[in-house]
Design a protein around this motif. Structure first.
Motif, PDB file in Angstrom:
ATOM      1  N   UNK A 107     -14.534  -5.858   8.659  1.00 34.17           N
ATOM      2  CA  UNK A 107     -13.614  -6.724   7.917  1.00 34.17           C
ATOM      3  C   UNK A 107     -13.052  -7.823   8.797  1.00 34.17           C
ATOM      4  N   UNK A 108     -13.151  -7.665  10.116  1.00 33.35           N
ATOM      5  CA  UNK A 108     -12.643  -8.686  11.031  1.00 33.35           C
ATOM      6  C   UNK A 108     -13.613  -9.858  11.165  1.00 33.35           C
ATOM      7  N   UNK A 109     -14.868  -9.563  11.428  1.00 29.72           N
ATOM      8  CA  UNK A 109     -15.821 -10.652  11.679  1.00 29.72           C
ATOM      9  C   UNK A 109     -16.665 -11.015  10.453  1.00 29.72           C
ATOM     10  N   UNK A 160      -0.629   5.478   8.091  1.00 28.93           N
ATOM     11  CA  UNK A 160      -1.498   6.659   8.126  1.00 28.93           C
ATOM     12  C   UNK A 160      -2.889   6.224   8.576  1.00 28.93           C
ATOM     13  N   UNK A 161      -3.349   6.758   9.700  1.00 24.10           N
ATOM     14  CA  UNK A 161      -4.630   6.335  10.274  1.00 24.10           C
ATOM     15  C   UNK A 161      -5.792   6.619   9.332  1.00 24.10           C
ATOM     16  N   UNK A 162      -5.735   7.721   8.606  1.00 23.05           N
ATOM     17  CA  UNK A 162      -6.813   8.052   7.683  1.00 23.05           C
ATOM     18  C   UNK A 162      -6.918   7.055   6.542  1.00 23.05           C
ATOM     19  N   UNK A 163      -5.775   6.626   6.022  1.00 29.35           N
ATOM     20  CA  UNK A 163      -5.768   5.626   4.949  1.00 29.35           C
ATOM     21  C   UNK A 163      -6.331   4.307   5.446  1.00 29.35           C
ATOM     22  N   UNK A 164      -5.933   3.911   6.647  1.00 31.21           N
ATOM     23  CA  UNK A 164      -6.442   2.665   7.225  1.00 31.21           C
ATOM     24  C   UNK A 164      -7.955   2.751   7.438  1.00 31.21           C
ATOM     25  N   UNK A 165      -8.429   3.886   7.921  1.00 36.95           N
ATOM     26  CA  UNK A 165      -9.875   4.051   8.151  1.00 36.95           C
ATOM     27  C   UNK A 165     -10.638   3.960   6.837  1.00 36.95           C
ATOM     28  N   UNK A 166     -10.114   4.598   5.794  1.00 38.44           N
ATOM     29  CA  UNK A 166     -10.810   4.554   4.507  1.00 38.44           C
ATOM     30  C   UNK A 166     -10.818   3.144   3.923  1.00 38.44           C
ATOM     31  N   UNK A 167      -9.762   2.379   4.163  1.00 39.69           N
ATOM     32  CA  UNK A 167      -9.737   0.994   3.697  1.00 39.69           C
ATOM     33  C   UNK A 167     -10.791   0.167   4.416  1.00 39.69           C
ATOM     34  N   UNK A 168     -10.907   0.340   5.729  1.00 41.18           N
ATOM     35  CA  UNK A 168     -11.920  -0.393   6.499  1.00 41.18           C
ATOM     36  C   UNK A 168     -13.324   0.002   6.057  1.00 41.18           C
ATOM     37  N   UNK A 169     -13.538   1.286   5.818  1.00 37.24           N
ATOM     38  CA  UNK A 169     -14.845   1.756   5.374  1.00 37.24           C
ATOM     39  C   UNK A 169     -15.147   1.267   3.959  1.00 37.24           C
ATOM     40  N   UNK A 171     -14.138  -1.497   2.658  1.00 35.83           N
ATOM     41  CA  UNK A 171     -14.519  -2.908   2.782  1.00 35.83           C
ATOM     42  C   UNK A 171     -15.968  -3.034   3.226  1.00 35.83           C
ATOM     43  N   UNK A 172     -16.378  -2.197   4.164  1.00 34.73           N
ATOM     44  CA  UNK A 172     -17.765  -2.242   4.644  1.00 34.73           C
ATOM     45  C   UNK A 172     -18.745  -1.886   3.526  1.00 34.73           C
ATOM     46  N   UNK A 173     -18.415  -0.883   2.721  1.00 30.05           N
ATOM     47  CA  UNK A 173     -19.277  -0.487   1.611  1.00 30.05           C
ATOM     48  C   UNK A 173     -19.344  -1.583   0.552  1.00 30.05           C
ATOM     49  N   UNK A 174     -18.232  -2.224   0.308  1.00 36.51           N
ATOM     50  CA  UNK A 174     -18.174  -3.327  -0.665  1.00 36.51           C
ATOM     51  C   UNK A 174     -19.008  -4.504  -0.176  1.00 36.51           C
ATOM     52  N   UNK A 204     -10.553  -1.459  -5.475  1.00 33.30           N
ATOM     53  CA  UNK A 204     -10.295  -2.738  -6.122  1.00 33.30           C
ATOM     54  C   UNK A 204     -10.661  -3.901  -5.195  1.00 33.30           C
ATOM     55  N   UNK A 205     -11.467  -4.825  -5.697  1.00 34.24           N
ATOM     56  CA  UNK A 205     -11.940  -5.920  -4.845  1.00 34.24           C
ATOM     57  C   UNK A 205     -10.820  -6.846  -4.408  1.00 34.24           C
ATOM     58  N   UNK A 206      -9.774  -6.969  -5.216  1.00 32.58           N
ATOM     59  CA  UNK A 206      -8.647  -7.817  -4.826  1.00 32.58           C
ATOM     60  C   UNK A 206      -7.940  -7.232  -3.610  1.00 32.58           C
ATOM     61  N   UNK A 207      -7.829  -5.913  -3.576  1.00 33.67           N
ATOM     62  CA  UNK A 207      -7.221  -5.244  -2.417  1.00 33.67           C
ATOM     63  C   UNK A 207      -8.063  -5.495  -1.170  1.00 33.67           C
ATOM     64  N   UNK A 208      -9.369  -5.358  -1.295  1.00 40.14           N
ATOM     65  CA  UNK A 208     -10.254  -5.547  -0.152  1.00 40.14           C
ATOM     66  C   UNK A 208     -10.244  -7.002   0.320  1.00 40.14           C
ATOM     67  N   UNK A 209     -10.196  -7.939  -0.614  1.00 38.35           N
ATOM     68  CA  UNK A 209     -10.136  -9.362  -0.246  1.00 38.35           C
ATOM     69  C   UNK A 209      -8.818  -9.680   0.457  1.00 38.35           C
ATOM     70  N   UNK A 210      -7.727  -9.131  -0.050  1.00 37.72           N
ATOM     71  CA  UNK A 210      -6.415  -9.364   0.574  1.00 37.72           C
ATOM     72  C   UNK A 210      -6.371  -8.791   1.983  1.00 37.72           C
ATOM     73  N   UNK A 211      -6.954  -7.627   2.143  1.00 39.01           N
ATOM     74  CA  UNK A 211      -6.995  -6.990   3.461  1.00 39.01           C
ATOM     75  C   UNK A 211      -7.781  -7.852   4.445  1.00 39.01           C
ATOM     76  N   UNK A 212      -8.954  -8.327   4.040  1.00 42.88           N
ATOM     77  CA  UNK A 212      -9.766  -9.170   4.919  1.00 42.88           C
ATOM     78  C   UNK A 212      -9.056 -10.473   5.243  1.00 42.88           C
ATOM     79  N   UNK A 213      -8.333 -11.038   4.264  1.00 33.53           N
ATOM     80  CA  UNK A 213      -7.612 -12.282   4.509  1.00 33.53           C
ATOM     81  C   UNK A 213      -6.487 -12.076   5.518  1.00 33.53           C
ATOM     82  N   UNK A 214      -5.785 -10.966   5.405  1.00 35.74           N
ATOM     83  CA  UNK A 214      -4.735 -10.652   6.383  1.00 35.74           C
ATOM     84  C   UNK A 214      -5.303 -10.527   7.789  1.00 35.74           C
ATOM     85  N   UNK A 215      -6.442  -9.865   7.903  1.00 35.84           N
ATOM     86  CA  UNK A 215      -7.069  -9.714   9.213  1.00 35.84           C
ATOM     87  C   UNK A 215      -7.486 -11.066   9.778  1.00 35.84           C
ATOM     88  N   UNK A 216      -7.997 -11.939   8.926  1.00 36.88           N
ATOM     89  CA  UNK A 216      -8.407 -13.270   9.365  1.00 36.88           C
ATOM     90  C   UNK A 216      -7.201 -14.062   9.866  1.00 36.88           C
TER      91      UNK A 216
END
Length: 225
Positions: A107-109, A160-169, A171-174, A204-216
């Motif tokens: 999600x970073x690069x 929660x590290x597990x929640x963060x990991x699942x969000x990153x994963x 995003x990768x699956x999406x 939800x794709x909006x959640x994943x897009x928002x997450x990637x935008x925050x990282x950017x």
């Protein structure tokens, strides 16, 4: 860890010093025959050329050799597994090696978005839970303002590290819906949770897009500091 019952049936390979960047056909033939023998099989499903460079990839005898292995039934398919920069250079110059393409993307690069169109290739991504994930986990733990901003944007408690990991994963699956996403873990509970996520309905794709935008935005701030 997924199949401990297999351990008694698999030999412990003799220790050998790894050899990198060796892509001449005789060395490849020897390596493949050794792998087949030690794995007690007659076929490797996918053979990936790890850390191959653009010069070696362009050698015509390499493609002829790999096609021959497919015809012999020694391998099912072959492809690339190198850095993203090298992958980007190899794809246009050696398209015959792109049946399977493995490279880092997160999600970073968002490297997968930078690749040229490869409609007939199997894309395999990794590193969504790599160094940057661990850095973000530490930052969210230490910086309450950043944690609140991320939590509000995605609707999850990312302390929660597990929640963060699942969000990153997720995003990768999406990002690679028809491919394969690799991750590494020694904890059975994490493996089970991630496998369950892969089988569940997409986040939800909006959640994943928002997450990637925050990282950017965070990455741009870091580079500007």
């Amino acid at each position: 860890m997924l199949a401990p019952g297999l351990k008694p049936h698999l030999p412990v390979p003799a220790f050998t010093q790894p050899r990198f960047n060796v892509f001449d056909t005789s060395a490849l033939r020897s390596s493949i025959e050794t792998s087949l023998r030690e794995l007690r099989t007659d076929r490797i499903d996918i053979l990936l050329l790890h850390e191959i460079g653009v010069e070696d990839a362009a050698r015509p005898e390499l493609l002829v050799f790999l096609d021959g292995l497919v015809r012999e039934g020694k391998i099912g398919a072959f492809g690339l597994a190198t850095s993203f920069d090298e992958t980007s250079r190899i794809i246009p110059s050696s398209p015959g090696l792109t049946n399977v393409v493995q490279f880092p993307s997160s999600a970073w690069d968002r490297n997968i978005e930078k690749l040229p169109e490869l409609p007939d290739s199997l894309l395999v991504t990794h590193s969504c839970l790599g160094r940057r994930f661990h850095a973000l986990r530490e930052r969210l733990s230490a910086d309450g303002d950043t944690r609140e901003r991320f939590n509000n944007a995605v609707g999850f408690d990312l302390s929660d590290a597990g929640t963060l990991a699942r969000l990153c994963l997720a995003h990768a699956l999406w990002s690679d819906p028809d491919g394969i996403v690799l991750f590494s873990s020694f904890k059975p509970a994490n493996i089970q949770a991630n496998a369950t996520l892969a089988k569940s309905a997409p986040m939800d794709t909006q959640v994943l897009s928002s997450f990637a935008q925050l990282l950017s935005e965070a990455e741009q701030s870091r580079l500007a500091a």
